[in-house]
Design a protein around this motif. Structure first.
Motif, mmCIF file in Angstrom:
data_model
loop_
_atom_site.group_PDB
_atom_site.id
_atom_site.type_symbol
_atom_site.label_atom_id
_atom_site.label_comp_id
_atom_site.label_asym_id
_atom_site.label_seq_id
_atom_site.Cartn_x
_atom_site.Cartn_y
_atom_site.Cartn_z
ATOM 1 N N GLY A 1 20.688 29.324 90.345
ATOM 2 C CA GLY A 1 21.327 28.091 89.909
ATOM 3 C C GLY A 1 20.318 26.995 89.646
ATOM 4 O O GLY A 1 19.106 27.232 89.615
ATOM 5 N N GLU A 2 20.850 25.819 89.447
ATOM 6 C CA GLU A 2 20.032 24.643 89.177
ATOM 7 C C GLU A 2 20.365 23.549 90.178
ATOM 8 O O GLU A 2 21.484 23.493 90.691
ATOM 9 N N TYR A 3 19.396 22.685 90.413
ATOM 10 C CA TYR A 3 19.627 21.537 91.286
ATOM 11 C C TYR A 3 19.028 20.293 90.647
ATOM 12 O O TYR A 3 18.169 20.374 89.783
ATOM 13 N N ARG A 4 19.515 19.148 91.080
ATOM 14 C CA ARG A 4 18.971 17.869 90.602
ATOM 15 C C ARG A 4 19.203 16.813 91.668
ATOM 16 O O ARG A 4 20.165 16.872 92.439
ATOM 17 N N CYS A 5 18.297 15.860 91.691
ATOM 18 C CA CYS A 5 18.385 14.754 92.652
ATOM 19 C C CYS A 5 17.895 13.467 91.999
ATOM 20 O O CYS A 5 17.047 13.493 91.111
ATOM 21 N N ASP A 6 18.409 12.376 92.497
ATOM 22 C CA ASP A 6 17.879 11.049 92.206
ATOM 23 C C ASP A 6 17.487 10.455 93.550
ATOM 24 O O ASP A 6 18.272 10.489 94.500
ATOM 25 N N LEU A 7 16.268 9.947 93.637
ATOM 26 C CA LEU A 7 15.754 9.354 94.867
ATOM 27 C C LEU A 7 15.057 8.048 94.546
ATOM 28 O O LEU A 7 14.606 7.833 93.429
ATOM 29 N N THR A 8 14.928 7.232 95.564
ATOM 30 C CA THR A 8 14.147 6.005 95.452
ATOM 31 C C THR A 8 13.215 5.918 96.642
ATOM 32 O O THR A 8 13.627 6.155 97.781
ATOM 33 N N LYS A 9 11.965 5.611 96.368
ATOM 34 C CA LYS A 9 11.039 5.262 97.441
ATOM 35 C C LYS A 9 10.980 3.739 97.446
ATOM 36 O O LYS A 9 10.473 3.107 96.522
ATOM 37 N N GLU A 10 11.557 3.184 98.489
ATOM 38 C CA GLU A 10 11.617 1.730 98.585
ATOM 39 C C GLU A 10 10.240 1.155 98.882
ATOM 40 O O GLU A 10 9.343 1.853 99.343
ATOM 41 N N ARG A 11 10.085 -0.101 98.622
ATOM 42 C CA ARG A 11 8.780 -0.756 98.815
ATOM 43 C C ARG A 11 8.305 -0.685 100.268
ATOM 44 O O ARG A 11 7.113 -0.707 100.528
ATOM 45 N N ASN A 12 9.238 -0.540 101.221
ATOM 46 C CA ASN A 12 8.846 -0.444 102.631
ATOM 47 C C ASN A 12 8.476 0.984 103.031
ATOM 48 O O ASN A 12 8.179 1.253 104.191
ATOM 49 N N GLY A 13 8.518 1.928 102.061
ATOM 50 C CA GLY A 13 8.134 3.312 102.333
ATOM 51 C C GLY A 13 9.288 4.243 102.647
ATOM 52 O O GLY A 13 9.088 5.454 102.729
ATOM 53 N N ASN A 14 10.490 3.716 102.836
ATOM 54 C CA ASN A 14 11.656 4.555 103.117
ATOM 55 C C ASN A 14 12.105 5.290 101.857
ATOM 56 O O ASN A 14 12.047 4.748 100.760
ATOM 57 N N TRP A 15 12.579 6.513 102.046
ATOM 58 C CA TRP A 15 13.117 7.318 100.949
ATOM 59 C C TRP A 15 14.626 7.329 101.037
ATOM 60 O O TRP A 15 15.183 7.524 102.109
ATOM 61 N N VAL A 16 15.299 7.158 99.896
ATOM 62 C CA VAL A 16 16.757 7.181 99.842
ATOM 63 C C VAL A 16 17.176 8.156 98.744
ATOM 64 O O VAL A 16 16.778 8.000 97.585
ATOM 65 N N VAL A 17 17.953 9.181 99.124
ATOM 66 C CA VAL A 17 18.505 10.105 98.148
ATOM 67 C C VAL A 17 19.825 9.524 97.690
ATOM 68 O O VAL A 17 20.751 9.383 98.483
ATOM 69 N N THR A 18 19.924 9.189 96.400
ATOM 70 C CA THR A 18 21.151 8.586 95.885
ATOM 71 C C THR A 18 22.091 9.611 95.271
ATOM 72 O O THR A 18 23.285 9.366 95.160
ATOM 73 N N GLU A 19 21.548 10.769 94.876
ATOM 74 C CA GLU A 19 22.372 11.845 94.355
ATOM 75 C C GLU A 19 21.665 13.174 94.580
ATOM 76 O O GLU A 19 20.450 13.264 94.404
ATOM 77 N N ALA A 20 22.429 14.171 94.975
ATOM 78 C CA ALA A 20 21.914 15.537 95.121
ATOM 79 C C ALA A 20 23.028 16.479 94.702
ATOM 80 O O ALA A 20 24.126 16.416 95.242
ATOM 81 N N ALA A 21 22.751 17.323 93.722
ATOM 82 C CA ALA A 21 23.771 18.246 93.224
ATOM 83 C C ALA A 21 23.142 19.609 92.996
ATOM 84 O O ALA A 21 21.992 19.716 92.589
ATOM 85 N N VAL A 22 23.943 20.648 93.247
ATOM 86 C CA VAL A 22 23.495 22.019 93.036
ATOM 87 C C VAL A 22 24.607 22.775 92.338
ATOM 88 O O VAL A 22 25.789 22.557 92.608
#
Length: 103
Positions: free
Chosen positions: A79-100
């Protein structure tokens, strides 16, 4: 060995892209995808396509790739997967979308 590309202009440094950040984005994405799988330990990932853009609140990453994993019947499917993430300026990572999508 870390590599970096720093973009700067009259207003100062816009953002820094490092190979470590790319690797971390892929790692965070795959962890989020494994949370969606019935048998996460069976996941085998192919190469991922990573696109990044600087944003007001940090660097955004769009990741897409292929994977093989067992479905609920124990059959390995591709299958296929996709994600949208943001690395915030403070270094934290936030996954805003994850689909498979497994065949």
């Amino acid at each position: 060995m870390a590599t970096a590309l720093v973009l700067s202009g009259a207003g100062g440094t816009a953002f820094t892209l490092m190979s470590h950040d790319r690797d971390m984005a892929v790692e965070r994405c795959q962890a989020a995808i494994e949370d969606k799988l019935r048998s996460p330990s069976t996941a085998r990932y192919g190469d991922a396509t990573v696109k990044s853009t600087g944003g007001e609140f940090g660097t955004r990453y769009n990741i897409a790739g292929k994977l093989d994993a067992q479905n609920g019947f124990g059959i390995v499917t591709r299958g296929e997967y996709r994600c949208d993430l943001t690395k915030e300026r403070n270094g934290n990572w936030v996954v805003t979308e994850a689909a498979v999508d497994l065949d």
